[in-house]
Each structure stands twice: as C-alpha cells, then as structure tokens.
Design a protein around this motif. Structure first.
Motif, mmCIF file in Angstrom:
data_model
loop_
_atom_site.group_PDB
_atom_site.id
_atom_site.type_symbol
_atom_site.label_atom_id
_atom_site.label_comp_id
_atom_site.label_asym_id
_atom_site.label_seq_id
_atom_site.Cartn_x
_atom_site.Cartn_y
_atom_site.Cartn_z
ATOM 1 N N SER A 96 -22.398 -61.309 -43.555
ATOM 2 C CA SER A 96 -20.880 -61.774 -42.818
ATOM 3 C C SER A 96 -20.252 -62.444 -44.140
ATOM 4 N N VAL A 97 -21.013 -62.604 -45.174
ATOM 5 C CA VAL A 97 -20.245 -63.158 -46.501
ATOM 6 C C VAL A 97 -20.096 -62.027 -47.424
ATOM 7 N N ALA A 98 -18.652 -61.746 -47.950
ATOM 8 C CA ALA A 98 -18.699 -60.949 -48.965
ATOM 9 C C ALA A 98 -18.142 -61.435 -50.443
ATOM 10 N N GLU A 379 -13.066 -50.113 -48.574
ATOM 11 C CA GLU A 379 -13.789 -50.011 -47.408
ATOM 12 C C GLU A 379 -14.262 -51.704 -46.854
ATOM 13 N N LEU A 380 -14.644 -52.276 -48.143
ATOM 14 C CA LEU A 380 -14.881 -53.663 -48.081
ATOM 15 C C LEU A 380 -13.872 -54.423 -47.498
ATOM 16 N N LEU A 381 -12.578 -54.175 -48.198
ATOM 17 C CA LEU A 381 -11.285 -55.125 -47.798
ATOM 18 C C LEU A 381 -11.119 -54.635 -46.427
ATOM 19 N N ASP A 382 -10.949 -53.269 -45.925
ATOM 20 C CA ASP A 382 -10.512 -52.991 -44.750
ATOM 21 C C ASP A 382 -11.429 -53.369 -43.505
ATOM 22 N N ALA A 383 -12.866 -53.747 -43.841
ATOM 23 C CA ALA A 383 -13.743 -54.158 -42.620
ATOM 24 C C ALA A 383 -13.629 -55.782 -42.759
ATOM 25 N N LEU A 384 -12.985 -56.370 -43.548
ATOM 26 C CA LEU A 384 -12.629 -57.963 -43.592
ATOM 27 C C LEU A 384 -12.384 -58.365 -42.073
ATOM 28 N N GLY A 389 -17.582 -56.378 -39.843
ATOM 29 C CA GLY A 389 -17.297 -56.601 -41.216
ATOM 30 C C GLY A 389 -17.586 -58.044 -41.294
ATOM 31 N N PRO A 390 -17.534 -58.311 -42.682
ATOM 32 C CA PRO A 390 -17.683 -59.531 -43.056
ATOM 33 C C PRO A 390 -16.649 -60.719 -42.592
ATOM 34 N N GLU A 412 -3.290 -58.237 -44.023
ATOM 35 C CA GLU A 412 -3.723 -58.620 -42.565
ATOM 36 C C GLU A 412 -5.187 -59.069 -42.428
ATOM 37 N N ARG A 413 -6.052 -58.264 -43.136
ATOM 38 C CA ARG A 413 -7.570 -58.224 -43.076
ATOM 39 C C ARG A 413 -7.867 -59.710 -43.609
ATOM 40 N N LEU A 414 -7.044 -60.032 -44.630
ATOM 41 C CA LEU A 414 -7.545 -61.325 -45.164
ATOM 42 C C LEU A 414 -7.195 -62.504 -44.332
#
Length: 687
Positions: A96-98, A379-384, A389-390, A412-414
């Motif tokens: 859950s933390v990235a 993929e990481l940023l898109d899953a936030l 995702g994280p 938006e994800r952030l």
C-alpha cells in the motif's frame, strides 16, 4: 540565507549524463578539462550555480494543514510520515506504500532508496523516472549483448571516428560539449543524423534522414537490407561473433529501400548512401537516444539499429561500436543498484534466488523477507489510489506531474492518494500537491558518486554547506527507517559509508563496483565498471574479447516494423513528437528557476510547417490549442519550414496547461515498459 563556501572544488555538472567537469568556488562555476567535455560547458552548466542560492529554495519541511502547506519541524514531519505509513501498511499491507525515484539521484541515494523500500517498508512498489528515459535501450542492449552499459567505450573514442550514425539524438541542444567529439566524422563526410526534425545537430550532418515519426524500425530495416544486398555486410564477423542473423535477415529481406521510402519518407538513395558511408569507414559508430527509444516498440527499434551495427561488424571492435546516449545525470548508475521495480544492486534481478540470497546477506535480512518485482513506472503511477493500488507514495528526485505520460491522469491519481510525500529542494508541481514536503540538499552540498554515459564512476565532491534546516536524502531515509523499527546502523547517512556497502552489494553482479573506492576516485583514476577488485584498472571498453552472453556471442533480434500504437484520422490528422531545448532540462523544475534560461525560452511552443499552420488557421507567434485523444494544451506557434508537414514538435519542460505530456500516449513497450512519448496523434486549433 547563509552558506559557507569551501575553497575551489573540482566537481561535475548537475544536469545530463555527460557529467561535464566543472570547478566551483562558492557558487561561481568555471569549466575544467575533463574527457567528456574537454573544457566546455553548455548554458545550463554555466548557470548551475544560481540554483544554489535560488529564492525558491525550500529550507524547512512543509506539512499540509487544512488544505495548505505550512512550515513544520523535522521531527514533526518525520513522525507524521512514519505514523501514516505504519498505519497504511497495517491496514492494507506493505504494497500500500510506494516509492518513486529518479535518474538524477546519486548512486548512494539510488541504492539506499531500493534498500529502504524492500527492507524498511517491505514493498515491491518501487520504480523511477529512468523508466521513461533509458529502459528500451537497456532492454535491447541486454538482449543483444548480455549487458547494458549505455556506452561500452569512452566518449573520447568517438573523436577519431570516420562515420557516426545518430538516431533520435540532438546533442547540439541536449549536451552541446559532446558535439566536439563528432568533428572528425563531420569533416570526413560521415556524420549521419536520423530525426524527423531539422535540429541543430541535423544542420551539422553530412546526411540528414528525416523519417515520419514512429517509423525508425522500418528505416533501420531498409539500411540493413542495403548493407546485405550491396555486399557490405561483415560476414566474417557475423559468423564468428554473433547468432541469429538468418532470422533477422528473413525480415529485413522484405524491406527493400524503395518499400521503406513509402513508409518513412526517406529516399531509397539516401538509405543506400548511409549504408555505404558506414561500411566504408575504418572507424564507425551507431548511437541511439530517446527519439528512437521512447516508443511502445522502443526495445525492438533499438534492436533493429543494433542489428545494423552487428551486420557492419562494429560492436566489440576497437575504434568502432554501438552505444546509447544516456540522458539523465545518473541515468546509468540509477538503474543499476535497486530503484527499478525488478532489480537488486549490481544490476541483479530481484526474482533470481541466488541474487536475493546474496543481497539479503549483505543487508542482514532473510531472503524470503524481500518482496518480488513490482509495477513499472507508469503502471505504478496509474494504479495510485485505486482499489488494488498503493495508497501512499514517496517521491525522490522526480516531478511526475510534468514528466509522466498522460500527465492529467497522473495528477488525478496523485490526488486520490491517502498520503503523498515529496523530497525536493524546490516546490515542484508534484511537491505542491503533497501532504508533506521535505527540503533536501542539492548536488554541490553533499558528496556522492554518479555513473556517466560511458559507465565511468565519478565523485561529485561537496563544495559548500547546505542552508540551515536542509537535510540529505540519506538522512531522510535514516530518520524514517529508525522510526519504522529498523536498527540505527542499517541505513547510514554518510555517503562514503553507503558507497562501501553498495560496493559489497554489487560485488559479483553485472555492474560490479567492488573495486571502486572514494580514495581511488579522489586520486583521479578513470574507473569504468565492471571494477571487480581494488587492484583492477576498470573496463573502459567492454566486449573487445567477447560479449556477455554465456557463449560470448551477440544476438541479432528478429524484429519487424508495425508502426505507432495509435493511428491518425480526420479528427487527429497530425503526428506530435516531444523533446528538449538547449536552455531547459527534464521537467524544468530547476531550469525554470534560472532567470537567464527562462528569459531565453519562457514558454512552451509548437513547431509547425507554415503550410500546416495555415490549414489550421494559425499564424506565426499566435497561440494554438494542441489536442490529442488524452488531453489538450496551449502553445505559441513557431513556423519552421524544415518541419515535415505531417508532424509538430513540442518541448516537454513546462507546467500547467503548457504540459506537452498532457497529450502523450502511455502505451507501453512489452519488454521495457517504456511509454510512447515520441509520437501521438493530435490536431491543431486556434486558441
């Protein structure tokens, strides 16, 4: 703001991977003689000292209270971060933390960041912005040669070259001191540039090949076809030092230059001329860069150019070769020591049991406690903030709101995260959205090593003290690790101590730094990795005897042209490509703070052929709206008569509604996970 200046200190530029030698006296910059820049600096390097006293500098942590970022003591900020991360990990698991890192971080920071993610947080969710820079060339290099070192030879070797083929590279703007190494090739009539634009580099070329964006692979196949069909291939080299030629040739055989001309727009005669010039040269090099790498088929594109180099017998030959022009300052070292999703120090793979056991032993932890591979950068940023995702992200040395593809989606994800932490020395666009901002040291305020584009490990020496209230990234990681329950000595704050551990962790790996020491670097030794022992001189030229595959042979890649990930239509009839300008760097978070640089290029622009502009109702100097299937941005129109009529160009250094990456396509290369930055379908409208 009081800073105590040290005596004149020899160091290196904070910008690109050329890592030009410079001398700092306080904040005053002077160039110095060094093999990569030979006493030269670009405008960014000359003005780099002004960043150290910028009024935009952060000197105290910021914590968001009632929607606003407010100053806070360090202990308050770090306690808050540790408490939030602990609660999220307890409720939602370690992933859950990235962590998101950067290709400008020192080797020490890159190494400790990877260790922090895997050991202190136990998360697999770590990647970095170098995924957006070098990943396709790295993947292609590993596939072809068994090893990724961007340039497997010193930059100075290029000085005596008779022919150099540059693909998707514009060093006259991106790293100007590099161009002096191309002088002999230019005088010999052997400088060939492949670029959809008539760049300042292309202006200096003997032959400029101007393909339609996204068709580089077809062009490489056409030139390879000409090499083989005209009897120019080095069959002795192919037979002795490579495998896979027949499969690669079966594809290239169908791409005769006239067919390639219809796809790329590059004349068949020019394709054959390029083949002849390269084949006739005693010393020839093929160099790729972002223009041919940042595609959804970037690995295959680079592989096609490597195929051409192999057919000509260039790699592993003294005085010739294939190389990649690394972009970010530590783009090479930053991908070697553990901040990539699939990697451990020494360029080891995180899913390799032997690698896990060895590195865990160095770290003093159970190998089974280390997570496996995580998501790649986009993929990481898109899953936030999504269901699986994280829920928290820590960012070091990156400004993803400007630099990531489909930037509107990333913003938006952030905003959907439970918690965002950014460590930076200025309030970048990403930092401005954070819940906690940590002010960290700059390049001249700390010791640390960088690995430049030729695989040479460099020591950047501290030249002056940081402002009061600022801490190093190493101190940040130490403070958080202790609060998360790690032993006090597991995350050192002294760069040389960290590097000593990095040396041990990399020992026996592909990128072996075991024999590199601060003392050797202080003494001025030129140490190109691998350096497996302290009495080893380093390896400036790899592959001279054998390639890094078990059989010692290089591999041809059987690759074919398929075109960009999205097509043109009546609504989006033009191809947009992005890149850099001389005065700015990456997301512009640094260079937009330098008055001289911002005055020279104060805003984004769109280069467009006058006929194309006229059809859209646009005038030179007017404002245009550039629209893609993902977003839109505004830019000032520049008429450029050398542009292809089907192509527009945008620099990506600007923020807000001037972000070129609001348009770009996040379609990913299946191997490198590189997004398709270099080509997307757009239309132009009057703004």
């Amino acid at each position: 703001m009081t800073q105590v200046a040290a005596p004149a200190v020899d160091t290196h530029c904070p910008y690109c991977a050329l890592q030009c030698g410079m001398r700092l006296t306080g904040v005053r910059v002077e160039p110095r003689e060094f093999p990569t820049n030979r006493g030269g600096l670009c405008q960014k390097g000359w003005t780099a000292g002004s960043l150290l006293t910028s009024p935009a500098r952060l000197t105290t942590p910021l914590v968001r209270v009632d929607g606003e970022l407010r100053p806070a003591p360090w202990d308050v900020a770090l306690d808050l971060i540790a408490a939030k991360l602990t609660a999220l990990r307890k409720s939602h698991g370690a992933d859950s933390v990235a962590i998101f890192g950067g290709g400008g971080l020192t080797n020490e920071k890159s190494y400790l960041l990877g260790k922090f993610a895997r050991v202190a947080l136990g998360t697999s969710q770590i990647d970095y912005n170098g995924r957006f820079c070098m990943s396709s060339a790295a993947a292609a290099g590993i596939r072809a040669f068994g090893l990724d070192r961007g340039m497997p030879f010193p930059v100075s070797d290029l000085t005596s070259a008779d022919a150099v083929l540059l693909i998707g590279a514009n060093p006259a703007e991106t790293m100007p001191p590099f161009v002096q190494h191309l002088t002999n090739a230019g005088r010999s009539g052997g400088l060939i540039v492949v670029d959809p634009r008539r760049t300042p580099t292309a202006e200096q070329a003997t032959l400029h090949l101007q393909p339609r964006p996204g068709t580089d692979l077809a062009l490489a196949l056409g030139i390879l076809h000409a090499v083989v069909a005209d009897g120019l291939a080095r069959t002795d080299y192919i037979n002795a030092r490579t495998t896979g030629f027949d499969a690669a040739w079966r594809i290239a055989a169908a791409w005769w230059p006239e067919r390639v001309e219809r796809v790329t727009g590059v004349a068949a005669a020019d394709q054959r001329k390029a083949a002849a010039v390269l084949a006739a040269a005693d010393k020839a090099y093929i160099l790729t860069a972002r223009g041919t790498e940042q595609h959804a088929r970037g690995t295959d594109m680079v592989g096609a150019w490597i195929n051409l180099a192999l057919a000509l017998g260039l790699p592993g030959k003294s005085g010739s070769g294939y190389g990649c022009l690394t972009g970010q300052g530590n783009g090479q070292g930053g991908r070697e020591h553990g901040q990539k999703a699939d990697q451990l120090p020494g360029y080891r793979k995180i899913d390799d049991p032997a690698a896990r056991e060895y590195v865990a032993g160095v770290w003093g932890v159970d190998p089974d406690s280390l997570p496996g591979p995580g998501r790649s950068a986009y993929e990481l940023l898109d899953a936030l903030g999504t269901e699986n995702g994280p829920r928290a992200l820590m960012v070091f040395g990156s400004n993803v709101i400007v630099s990531a593809p489909r930037a509107g989606r990333v913003a938006e994800r952030l905003s959907d995260l439970d918690f965002l932490v950014v460590a930076d020395f200025v309030l970048s666009e990403t930092a401005a959205q954070a819940d906690v901002v940590l002010p960290v040291t700059q390049w001249a305020e700390e010791d640390g090593t960088m690995t430049n584009l030729e695989g040479r490990v460099l020591l950047r020496t501290k030249a002056l003290d940081a402002p009061d209230g600022v801490r190093s990234d190493l101190e940040v990681l130490h403070g958080l690790a202790v609060r998360l329950g790690q032993p006090d000595g597991r995350f050192p704050v002294d760069p040389e101590t960290v590097f000593t551990e990095l040396r041990q962790a990399s020992k026996g790996g592909v990128a072996d730094y075991a024999g590199v020491t601060y003392d050797r670097l202080r003494a001025g030794e030129a140490l190109h990795w691998p350096v497996p022992a302290e009495d080893h001189p380093g390896t400036p030229r790899v592959f001279l005897d054998r390639f890094a595959h078990p059989d010692g042979r290089a591999r041809f890649a059987a690759v074919d042209h398929t075109g960009p990930a999205e097509s043109l239509d009546d609504d989006f009839p033009l191809l947009a490509t992005t890149g850099r300008v001389l005065q700015h760097y990456q997301s512009g978070a640094q260079t937009r703070l330098v008055e001289e640089l911002l005055t020279a290029v104060p805003e984004v622009f769109v280069e467009v052929h006058p006929d194309t502009a006229d059809r859209a109702g646009l005038t030179d100097g007017g404002m245009a709206r550039v629209v893609s299937r993902r977003g839109e941005m505004t830019a000032r129109v520049r008429h450029v008569s050398s542009m292809r009529t089907d192509t527009v160009f945008l620099p990506f250094h600007f923020a807000g509604d001037q972000r070129a990456n609001l348009l770009t396509n996040p379609a990913l290369d299946p191997t490198s996970r590189m997004p398709e930055f270099k080509v997307c379908a757009v239309r132009l409208e009057v703004s």
